[in-house]
Design a protein around this motif. Structure first.
Motif, short mmCIF file in Angstrom:
data_model
loop_
_atom_site.label_atom_id
_atom_site.label_comp_id
_atom_site.label_asym_id
_atom_site.label_seq_id
_atom_site.Cartn_x
_atom_site.Cartn_y
_atom_site.Cartn_z
N LEU A 147 11.36 3.14 -14.04
CA LEU A 147 12.51 2.64 -13.28
C LEU A 147 12.56 3.21 -11.88
O LEU A 147 12.94 2.52 -10.92
CB LEU A 147 13.80 2.98 -14.04
CG LEU A 147 14.04 2.21 -15.35
CD1 LEU A 147 15.27 2.75 -16.06
CD2 LEU A 147 14.20 0.71 -15.07
N PHE A 148 12.16 4.47 -11.72
CA PHE A 148 12.13 5.07 -10.38
C PHE A 148 11.11 4.35 -9.49
O PHE A 148 11.39 4.03 -8.33
CB PHE A 148 11.79 6.55 -10.48
CG PHE A 148 11.52 7.20 -9.16
CD1 PHE A 148 12.57 7.51 -8.30
CD2 PHE A 148 10.22 7.48 -8.75
CE1 PHE A 148 12.32 8.10 -7.06
CE2 PHE A 148 9.97 8.07 -7.53
CZ PHE A 148 11.03 8.38 -6.68
N ILE A 149 9.90 4.12 -10.02
CA ILE A 149 8.88 3.41 -9.24
C ILE A 149 9.33 1.99 -8.95
O ILE A 149 9.07 1.45 -7.85
CB ILE A 149 7.54 3.43 -9.98
CG1 ILE A 149 7.02 4.87 -10.10
CG2 ILE A 149 6.52 2.56 -9.27
CD1 ILE A 149 6.77 5.55 -8.77
N TYR A 150 10.01 1.36 -9.88
CA TYR A 150 10.51 0.01 -9.64
C TYR A 150 11.52 0.00 -8.50
O TYR A 150 11.48 -0.86 -7.61
CB TYR A 150 11.16 -0.54 -10.91
CG TYR A 150 11.72 -1.94 -10.75
CD1 TYR A 150 10.90 -3.05 -10.88
CD2 TYR A 150 13.08 -2.14 -10.46
CE1 TYR A 150 11.41 -4.33 -10.72
CE2 TYR A 150 13.59 -3.41 -10.30
CZ TYR A 150 12.75 -4.51 -10.44
OH TYR A 150 13.26 -5.77 -10.27
N ALA A 151 12.44 0.98 -8.52
CA ALA A 151 13.43 1.06 -7.45
C ALA A 151 12.80 1.38 -6.10
O ALA A 151 13.23 0.87 -5.06
CB ALA A 151 14.49 2.11 -7.80
N LEU A 152 11.76 2.23 -6.11
CA LEU A 152 11.12 2.63 -4.86
C LEU A 152 10.12 1.59 -4.37
O LEU A 152 10.15 1.16 -3.21
CB LEU A 152 10.43 3.98 -5.05
CG LEU A 152 9.70 4.55 -3.84
CD1 LEU A 152 10.68 4.89 -2.72
CD2 LEU A 152 8.89 5.78 -4.22
N TRP A 153 9.21 1.17 -5.25
CA TRP A 153 8.10 0.32 -4.85
C TRP A 153 8.50 -1.14 -4.69
O TRP A 153 8.11 -1.82 -3.73
CB TRP A 153 6.98 0.45 -5.88
CG TRP A 153 5.72 -0.28 -5.55
CD1 TRP A 153 5.28 -1.45 -6.08
CD2 TRP A 153 4.72 0.12 -4.61
NE1 TRP A 153 4.08 -1.81 -5.55
CE2 TRP A 153 3.70 -0.86 -4.63
CE3 TRP A 153 4.57 1.20 -3.75
CZ2 TRP A 153 2.56 -0.79 -3.85
CZ3 TRP A 153 3.44 1.27 -2.96
CH2 TRP A 153 2.46 0.30 -3.01
N VAL A 154 9.31 -1.63 -5.64
CA VAL A 154 9.66 -3.05 -5.64
C VAL A 154 10.92 -3.31 -4.84
O VAL A 154 10.95 -4.17 -3.95
CB VAL A 154 9.81 -3.57 -7.09
CG1 VAL A 154 10.20 -5.04 -7.10
CG2 VAL A 154 8.52 -3.36 -7.87
N VAL A 155 11.99 -2.58 -5.13
CA VAL A 155 13.28 -2.85 -4.48
C VAL A 155 13.30 -2.34 -3.04
O VAL A 155 13.67 -3.06 -2.12
CB VAL A 155 14.42 -2.22 -5.30
CG1 VAL A 155 15.76 -2.44 -4.60
CG2 VAL A 155 14.45 -2.81 -6.70
N THR A 156 12.90 -1.08 -2.84
CA THR A 156 13.00 -0.48 -1.50
C THR A 156 11.90 -0.98 -0.56
O THR A 156 12.18 -1.42 0.56
CB THR A 156 12.93 1.05 -1.60
OG1 THR A 156 13.97 1.51 -2.48
CG2 THR A 156 13.11 1.68 -0.22
N PHE A 157 10.64 -0.91 -1.00
CA PHE A 157 9.51 -1.32 -0.15
C PHE A 157 9.24 -2.81 -0.19
O PHE A 157 8.46 -3.31 0.62
CB PHE A 157 8.26 -0.55 -0.54
CG PHE A 157 8.34 0.93 -0.24
CD1 PHE A 157 9.25 1.43 0.68
CD2 PHE A 157 7.50 1.82 -0.88
CE1 PHE A 157 9.32 2.79 0.96
CE2 PHE A 157 7.56 3.18 -0.61
CZ PHE A 157 8.49 3.66 0.31
N GLY A 158 9.83 -3.52 -1.14
CA GLY A 158 9.63 -4.96 -1.22
C GLY A 158 8.28 -5.40 -1.75
O GLY A 158 7.88 -6.55 -1.55
N MET A 159 7.57 -4.51 -2.43
CA MET A 159 6.28 -4.87 -3.00
C MET A 159 6.47 -5.63 -4.31
O MET A 159 7.52 -5.55 -4.95
CB MET A 159 5.44 -3.61 -3.24
CG MET A 159 5.18 -2.79 -1.99
SD MET A 159 4.14 -3.69 -0.83
CE MET A 159 3.97 -2.47 0.48
#
Length: 302
Positions: free
Chosen positions: A140-152
């Motif tokens: 969930l942390f990587i999802y919030a950082l990589w997908v939500v924040t960085f837009g990847m």
């Protein structure tokens, strides 16, 4: 001159028999320890036997390691886990590329440089926290950082990043313990010869502890390769080969088991047990490889 018994040397028995109470206590402790080991082995052997018995027919099929499940209907027999095996190895390899040097460098800092500094205590505390983080929280942390924040987009690379969070603390702890075992006399002898500290660590300390470091790294890698939560959150399952880490869905051995859970046919059940046995064999091969590398390292062969 008369002598009394006080002037004579007292001779004591060189060996005194063990009392009955000590014998009973020792026997009781031995029996309890042996029973504990046997009780612990029962579920381990039972699980291993069940997986081997149910997964061996699938693993021994001719197409298991050479074919994927692309184009097969749920009830169709045959197929294999070539796509899942490749996906698991790729994700584990990318995770190891980030985790191994990072974990080793952190362990070197904690053992050789940190001392009682505040940064060392903070690093130790954070490693302890990461050691207890569940895999779904890391995902969930990587999802919030990589997908939500960085837009990847969701990808296998994001899965590897989540696995890094789970693997680093294990590498740090195992490497730290191995470095502490290295005798301080070796370091002091190197310093006395005028060798710099960084070169002492690189040429003396790390090679001496290399066998244990490799074993700890392989155990950490074996732990993360069986994680399922990051796969479910960060990338979808694909029944075909995908070598692109940054785009598209990717198959994996845990993904095969999760996907086939919704397949109640005999073919689906065979694939579940076969994927489980394949994952166990993969982990066993990694551990055997680590033992061989550690045994035949340059330091141990001298």
């Amino acid at each position: 001159m008369t002598t009394t018994t006080l002037d004579k040397p007292v001779k004591r028995k060189t060996f005194q028999g063990v009392g009955t109470r000590r014998r009973v206590t020792d026997l009781t402790a031995t029996v309890l320890v042996t029973l504990s080991v046997l009780i612990a082995l029962v579920p381990l052997v039972w699980v291993l036997w069940t997986v081997i018995a149910k997964g061996l027919p699938a693993v021994t099929s001719q197409t298991w390691f050479t074919n994927s499940l692309s184009g097969l209907l749920p009830a169709s027999p045959g197929g294999g886990v070539y796509h899942g095996l490749i996906g698991t190895l790729i994700q584990g390899l990318v995770c190891a590329v980030f985790s191994i040097p990072l974990g080793i460098f952190v362990a070197i800092y904690l053992v050789e440089y940190a001392g009682n500094s505040r940064l060392g205590k903070l690093t130790t505390f954070m490693v302890d926290i990461l050691s207890g983080v569940p895999s779904i929280v890391a995902a969930l942390f990587i999802y919030a950082l990589w997908v939500v924040t960085f837009g990847m987009t969701k990808s296998a690379f994001a899965v590897s990043l989540a696995l890094v969070l789970l693997m680093v603390p294990v590498v740090v702890r195992s490497t730290e313990e191995m470095l502490k075992i290295v005798s301080q006399d070796l370091r002091e002898a190197s310093y006395a010869l005028g060798v710099p500290k960084w070169k002492t660590i690189a040429r003396i300390v790390i090679p001496t502890a290399l066998s244990g470091i490799i074993t700890g790294v392989m155990l950490a890698l074996a732990r993360v390769m069986g994680e399922t939560a990051p796969l479910l959150i960060l990338v979808g399952y694909a029944p075909f080969i995908n070598f692109d880490m940054f785009k598209g869905e990717m198959g994996s051995l845990p993904g095969v088991m999760v996907a086939e859970m919704n397949n109640p046919t005999d073919a689906g059940v065979n694939r579940i047990w076969g994927a489980a046995l394949t994952l166990i064999l993969l982990i066993a091969i990694l551990n055997i490889f680590a033992k061989l590398v550690g045994r035949f390292s340059s330091v141990n062969t001298r």
